[in-house]
Design a protein around this motif. Structure first.
Motif, PDB file in Angstrom:
ATOM      1  N   ALA A 111       0.809  -1.219   0.000  1.00  0.00           N
ATOM      2  CA  ALA A 111       0.000   0.000   0.000  1.00  0.00           C
ATOM      3  C   ALA A 111       0.840   1.266   0.000  1.00  0.00           C
ATOM      4  CB  ALA A 111      -0.932   0.001   1.210  1.00  0.00           C
ATOM      5  N   ASN A 112       0.277   2.311  -0.622  1.00  0.00           N
ATOM      6  CA  ASN A 112       0.840   3.650  -0.497  1.00  0.00           C
ATOM      7  C   ASN A 112       0.419   4.270   0.828  1.00  0.00           C
ATOM      8  OD1 ASN A 112       1.804   3.410  -3.162  1.00  0.00           O
ATOM      9  ND2 ASN A 112      -0.140   4.142  -3.981  1.00  0.00           N
ATOM     10  N   THR A 113      -0.779   3.916   1.275  1.00  0.00           N
ATOM     11  CA  THR A 113      -1.326   4.428   2.531  1.00  0.00           C
ATOM     12  C   THR A 113      -1.842   3.250   3.349  1.00  0.00           C
ATOM     13  OG1 THR A 113      -1.999   6.495   1.454  1.00  0.00           O
ATOM     14  CG2 THR A 113      -3.022   5.981   3.576  1.00  0.00           C
ATOM     15  N   VAL A 114      -1.422   3.190   4.609  1.00  0.00           N
ATOM     16  CA  VAL A 114      -1.825   2.102   5.491  1.00  0.00           C
ATOM     17  C   VAL A 114      -2.780   2.641   6.551  1.00  0.00           C
ATOM     18  CG1 VAL A 114      -1.039   0.309   7.090  1.00  0.00           C
ATOM     19  CG2 VAL A 114       0.360   0.915   5.099  1.00  0.00           C
ATOM     20  N   VAL A 115      -3.896   1.938   6.723  1.00  0.00           N
ATOM     21  CA  VAL A 115      -4.896   2.287   7.729  1.00  0.00           C
ATOM     22  C   VAL A 115      -4.766   1.261   8.850  1.00  0.00           C
ATOM     23  CG1 VAL A 115      -7.362   2.628   8.184  1.00  0.00           C
ATOM     24  CG2 VAL A 115      -6.421   3.194   5.922  1.00  0.00           C
ATOM     25  N   VAL A 116      -4.287   1.690  10.014  1.00  0.00           N
ATOM     26  CA  VAL A 116      -4.073   0.766  11.132  1.00  0.00           C
ATOM     27  C   VAL A 116      -5.311   0.791  12.025  1.00  0.00           C
ATOM     28  CG1 VAL A 116      -2.585   0.094  13.051  1.00  0.00           C
ATOM     29  CG2 VAL A 116      -1.604   1.227  11.047  1.00  0.00           C
ATOM     30  N   MET A 117      -5.850  -0.406  12.284  1.00  0.00           N
ATOM     31  CA  MET A 117      -7.049  -0.534  13.111  1.00  0.00           C
ATOM     32  C   MET A 117      -6.736  -1.292  14.390  1.00  0.00           C
ATOM     33  SD  MET A 117     -10.109  -1.189  10.360  1.00  0.00           S
ATOM     34  CE  MET A 117     -11.317  -0.823  11.647  1.00  0.00           C
ATOM     35  N   TYR A 118      -7.429  -0.879  15.462  1.00  0.00           N
ATOM     36  CA  TYR A 118      -7.248  -1.510  16.757  1.00  0.00           C
ATOM     37  C   TYR A 118      -8.529  -1.319  17.557  1.00  0.00           C
ATOM     38  CZ  TYR A 118      -5.516  -2.199  21.551  1.00  0.00           C
ATOM     39  OH  TYR A 118      -5.344  -2.623  22.838  1.00  0.00           O
ATOM     40  N   ASP A 119      -9.041  -2.412  18.083  1.00  0.00           N
ATOM     41  CA  ASP A 119     -10.206  -2.364  18.957  1.00  0.00           C
ATOM     42  C   ASP A 119     -11.388  -1.628  18.312  1.00  0.00           C
ATOM     43  OD1 ASP A 119     -11.609  -2.918  21.277  1.00  0.00           O
ATOM     44  OD2 ASP A 119     -10.937  -1.100  22.311  1.00  0.00           O
ATOM     45  N   GLY A 120     -11.633  -1.937  17.022  1.00  0.00           N
ATOM     46  CA  GLY A 120     -12.801  -1.402  16.347  1.00  0.00           C
ATOM     47  C   GLY A 120     -12.680   0.021  15.842  1.00  0.00           C
ATOM     48  N   GLN A 121     -11.494   0.596  15.884  1.00  0.00           N
ATOM     49  CA  GLN A 121     -11.342   1.968  15.410  1.00  0.00           C
ATOM     50  C   GLN A 121     -10.045   2.136  14.629  1.00  0.00           C
ATOM     51  OE1 GLN A 121     -10.830   4.837  18.648  1.00  0.00           O
ATOM     52  NE2 GLN A 121     -10.135   3.192  19.990  1.00  0.00           N
ATOM     53  N   ILE A 122     -10.004   3.186  13.818  1.00  0.00           N
ATOM     54  CA  ILE A 122      -8.790   3.534  13.099  1.00  0.00           C
ATOM     55  C   ILE A 122      -7.916   4.365  14.033  1.00  0.00           C
ATOM     56  CG2 ILE A 122      -7.853   4.892  11.187  1.00  0.00           C
ATOM     57  CD1 ILE A 122     -10.346   4.129   9.578  1.00  0.00           C
ATOM     58  N   VAL A 123      -6.682   3.919  14.282  1.00  0.00           N
ATOM     59  CA  VAL A 123      -5.802   4.643  15.188  1.00  0.00           C
ATOM     60  C   VAL A 123      -4.732   5.447  14.446  1.00  0.00           C
ATOM     61  CG1 VAL A 123      -6.168   3.193  17.212  1.00  0.00           C
ATOM     62  CG2 VAL A 123      -4.440   2.528  15.541  1.00  0.00           C
ATOM     63  N   GLN A 124      -4.480   5.126  13.175  1.00  0.00           N
ATOM     64  CA  GLN A 124      -3.566   5.956  12.384  1.00  0.00           C
ATOM     65  C   GLN A 124      -3.716   5.626  10.915  1.00  0.00           C
ATOM     66  OE1 GLN A 124       0.522   6.016  13.697  1.00  0.00           O
ATOM     67  NE2 GLN A 124       1.130   7.581  12.225  1.00  0.00           N
ATOM     68  N   ILE A 125      -3.602   6.649  10.097  1.00  0.00           N
ATOM     69  CA  ILE A 125      -3.564   6.501   8.648  1.00  0.00           C
ATOM     70  C   ILE A 125      -2.310   7.213   8.171  1.00  0.00           C
ATOM     71  CG2 ILE A 125      -4.710   7.018   6.451  1.00  0.00           C
ATOM     72  CD1 ILE A 125      -7.357   7.107   8.028  1.00  0.00           C
TER      73      ILE A 125
END
Length: 356
Positions: free
Chosen positions: A208-222
């Motif tokens: 990916a060019n952009t990574v969407v990190v998810m934790y505990d049902g939410q996005i914590v960083q893009i």
């Protein structure tokens, strides 16, 4: 290709959700640009497949809207969204040949047979299945069947988006690298909007060019791979990305000094945080310096992994890791120092910007 907008999306599998923990997917607001290559990265159960299935229409969100190019598609069925989805385990027609499996989506839309052959031949070559084009899918191995499934998702060039749900799970490691490279090449060539779900950081960061990190049902960083590595916005991102992950050390704050078990580390700024906040210092093992100057540490283990060494140690009562070059020296009476530019400070798990 479509611009995908997630507008206050939330989802709960139970009825009458009321508390945040009732939601498998907490509120998500984000827009993914047309033609982007995105990875949804996170551990099992974090909500990434739930979000992918909401985009595809396999799930209807409990709350919120999803838009393709500004058009609300929340209530549209999967077939009306014009997307391709590749699942974790192969979905193929066993009685059809490999060629016919790949041709099926095109023939179903009335594509001319000459164009079908040209496009299928391209996918056969890309997936390494050209020599099996005339064979029935029934007799193929699991990874060969998954390559058919992958190819069928890629064969159309008129889709709004291509969604991948951990598609390389059953593929052997060497072929994984080849297919990831081919997916990136395909993205550069045709500009598909691609969303790739995985729990594997290597897959996410190389695809990916952009990574969407998810934790505990939410996005914590893009962010880009470099942003996730250098400035994790949440301690989970620091822990989850990197091998080994970021050192996270509980601390007390004394102006611009981080006090860790009686040792003071200069952090270069004085964050303003609530007295009730849980404060932690985060630093990557790559930026922990071992030498004969600095704070005392006790070496507990040295792992030689070829091109580098991972040194495990105890600092001020806390376990830390440092990375040395293959020929790096581990001092007999080691001391440790931290690169000030690489220090991150967290309040209740969220990164504090310098100057805040």
């Amino acid at each position: 290709m479509a611009r995908i907008t997630l507008d206050r999306i939330r989802h709960a599998y139970g009825i009458r959700p009321s508390a945040p923990n009732d939601y498998a997917l907490r509120e998500v607001n984000h827009e993914w640009n047309e033609g982007g290559a995105y990875a949804l990265l996170g551990p099992s159960g974090c909500g990434k497949t739930t979000l992918l299935n909401i985009i595809s229409g396999l799930l209807h969100p409990s709350e919120g809207r999803i838009l393709f190019d500004g058009q609300d598609v929340t209530d549209l069925p999967t077939e009306a969204r014009n997307i391709a989805q590749v699942f974790q385990f192969p979905v193929v027609y066993d009685t059809m040949t490999v060629f016919d499996n790949l041709a099926f989506p095109l023939r179903n839309r009335g594509v001319a047979e000459m164009d079908v052959k040209r496009r299928v031949d391209e996918i056969l070559e890309m997936t390494g299945l050209a020599d099996r084009a005339g064979r029935k899918a029934q007799g193929l191995t699991a990874d060969q069947k998954q390559k058919i499934s992958l190819g069928r998702g890629l064969v159309r060039n008129d889709v709004n988006a291509i969604l991948f749900d951990e598609p390389l799970t059953v593929i052997d490691p060497h072929m994984k690298w080849q297919l990831r490279s081919q997916l990136k090449k395909l993205h550069r060539q045709f500009g598909f909007t691609m969303v790739y779900v995985t729990h594997d950081q290597t897959e996410a960061l190389t695809f990916a060019n952009t990574v969407v990190v998810m934790y505990d049902g939410q996005i914590v960083q893009i962010g880009t791979p470099a942003e996730l590595f250098e400035k994790p916005s949440h301690t989970f991102v620091g822990y989850f990305i990197g091998s080994p992950g970021m050192n996270v050390l509980p601390m007390q704050l004394d102006g611009s000094q981080a006090v860790i078990g009686g040792e003071s580390v200069d952090i270069g700024f004085a964050p303003a945080v609530a007295s009730t906040s849980r404060i932690e210092l985060g630093i990557r093992p790559e930026f922990v310096r071992l030498g004969r100057e600095g704070h005392p540490v006790t070496i507990t283990k040295v792992e030689d992994i070829g091109r580098q060494k991972i040194v495990r140690a105890t600092f001020a009562g806390q376990s830390i890791a440092a990375i040395l070059a293959e020929d790096g020296e581990v001092p007999a009476e080691a001391r440790v120092s931290f690169d000030p530019a690489a220090i991150n400070i967290y309040a209740d798990s969220w990164r504090i910007e310098k100057g805040a």
